[in-house]
Write an enzyme that holds these catalytic residues in place. Sequence first.
Site, PDB file in Angstrom:
ATOM      1  N   HIS A  28      14.212  11.486  20.880  1.00 33.46           N
ATOM      2  CA  HIS A  28      12.890  11.811  21.504  1.00 33.46           C
ATOM      3  C   HIS A  28      12.933  12.829  22.239  1.00 33.46           C
ATOM      4  O   HIS A  28      12.135  13.722  22.319  1.00 33.46           O
ATOM      5  CB  HIS A  28      11.787  11.078  20.971  1.00 33.46           C
ATOM      6  CG  HIS A  28      10.344  11.814  21.380  1.00 33.46           C
ATOM      7  ND1 HIS A  28       9.367  12.640  20.445  1.00 33.46           N
ATOM      8  CD2 HIS A  28       9.477  11.665  21.706  1.00 33.46           C
ATOM      9  CE1 HIS A  28       8.210  12.867  20.198  1.00 33.46           C
ATOM     10  NE2 HIS A  28       8.347  12.316  22.189  1.00 33.46           N
ATOM     11  N   ARG A  77      12.775  22.731  27.955  1.00 29.02           N
ATOM     12  CA  ARG A  77      13.276  23.284  28.825  1.00 29.02           C
ATOM     13  C   ARG A  77      14.788  23.905  29.181  1.00 29.02           C
ATOM     14  O   ARG A  77      15.550  24.191  29.760  1.00 29.02           O
ATOM     15  CB  ARG A  77      13.195  22.612  30.025  1.00 29.02           C
ATOM     16  CG  ARG A  77      11.823  21.641  30.408  1.00 29.02           C
ATOM     17  CD  ARG A  77      12.202  20.479  31.717  1.00 29.02           C
ATOM     18  NE  ARG A  77      12.670  19.525  31.109  1.00 29.02           N
ATOM     19  CZ  ARG A  77      11.836  18.256  30.182  1.00 29.02           C
ATOM     20  NH1 ARG A  77      10.563  18.761  30.213  1.00 29.02           N
ATOM     21  NH2 ARG A  77      12.323  17.282  29.812  1.00 29.02           N
ATOM     22  N   ASP A  84       0.885   6.805  17.979  1.00 27.94           N
ATOM     23  CA  ASP A  84       0.031   7.146  19.490  1.00 27.94           C
ATOM     24  C   ASP A  84      -0.432   8.603  18.669  1.00 27.94           C
ATOM     25  O   ASP A  84       0.262   9.534  19.317  1.00 27.94           O
ATOM     26  CB  ASP A  84       0.927   6.867  20.464  1.00 27.94           C
ATOM     27  CG  ASP A  84       0.513   7.640  21.816  1.00 27.94           C
ATOM     28  OD1 ASP A  84      -0.686   7.816  22.227  1.00 27.94           O
ATOM     29  OD2 ASP A  84       1.278   8.384  22.685  1.00 27.94           O
TER      30      ASP A  84
END
Length: 431
Positions: free
Chosen positions: A140, A149, A243
């Site tokens: 992940h 990036r 989450d």
Amino acid sequence: MASWLQIPKNSPFSLANIPFGIISSAKITSPVAAVAVGDYALNLSIFASSGGFSQLPVIQPHLGVFSQPTLNAFAALGRPVHRQVREYIQSVFRADTPFPQILKDNSTLQKEALLPLSEVTNHLPMHIGDYTDFYAGLNHAYNVGVLFRGPENALQPNYKHLPVGYHGRASSVVTSGTPIRRPNGQILANPAANPKVPTFSPCKRLDIELELAAFVSKSNELGKPVSIDEAEDHIFGVVLMNDWSARDIQAWEYVPLGPFNAKNFATTITPWVVLLDALEPFRTAGLEPGNRESLLPYLREKRELNAYDIPLEVEITNAGGKPTLISRTNAKNLLYSFPQMLAHHTITGCNMNTGDLLGSGTISGKENQTQGSLLEQTNGKNPLKLADGSERLFLEDGDTVVLRGMAGTEGNYVGFGDCVGTILPALKLEF
């Protein structure tokens, strides 16, 4: 492991499991401790007060812990006690139980203490004083790093040297089944604009994160770290966790201190805590050995195997639609173990308390449809199709997300139960 109690072969709560939780019902108005066995919950408060633990001397001075509204007092008794209580309950339910008088042949206690799971309300299993979310899902971290990036700089230089984490919000941890309100917040509608000026809006990029989470059992004193060799005995058990994440709110706010409002509005956990002893048969190699030489000594475990082989899955059902399985992955896709997370968390002398919660970070595989988040699957550009033909980049109002995790074989499954949340529309706020 055969039982005199009829347990469905596909139940996550076989005798090989015996997870602990907190329940109430129409007859039990005050929450009490329980274990899940098949399609039933055993009320441990009634069981204890009716002589159910009469053949287990170690728990006799502590029977009151089962009448508490959380498992904190029981968890604080330590792993040797947890182990003996679990094994004793297994022996009570075994077909060849050495204690038939306790429950097997005691129809009165069965009627009082065994409740169908469909008739109980689950509560948070622990009082959670603090919650820390780690980022131990290497795949992940890499996938998201590539999106932001590029592949050369996907992982930060520190990533393979320490379990990266941040302090989450304990007050908004909720149990499975609690509806999730879409958050409002600051969003940068046009990242290419100059100057960059945010707007206030409901989150448009609401996401999931498939995780495991561990509860702390034994506390440590301020200033005294928990060693890597002792850390496992400071962990009570594990739950499944979602989450929830507001990706557009996070994109604007996270520099320089990391996620804040993007993560603080809700975190869902399963209500049944699976003890580490129940997971031990599924111990396996993680993404890298737990004793790898590249780690500093305080993080280096004695054993190589530092993960659990637990198949995991994510399912989405849109309002009025059919369930769509969007991801299958495995809990072994983690770079760090919970003992390593705890050892790192306390190395500065940080004191952990009973009931503190440690999230693993999002668990993803390398292949398509093994990712633990929608961000990885769609990148906000490539929609996935649901069973009714509708498409999703991120979650929409009315969507129900179900996370599942279960290890083992038919008749002996060890699972967490469903981790469920349904998205409600954002509140309409006026200023």
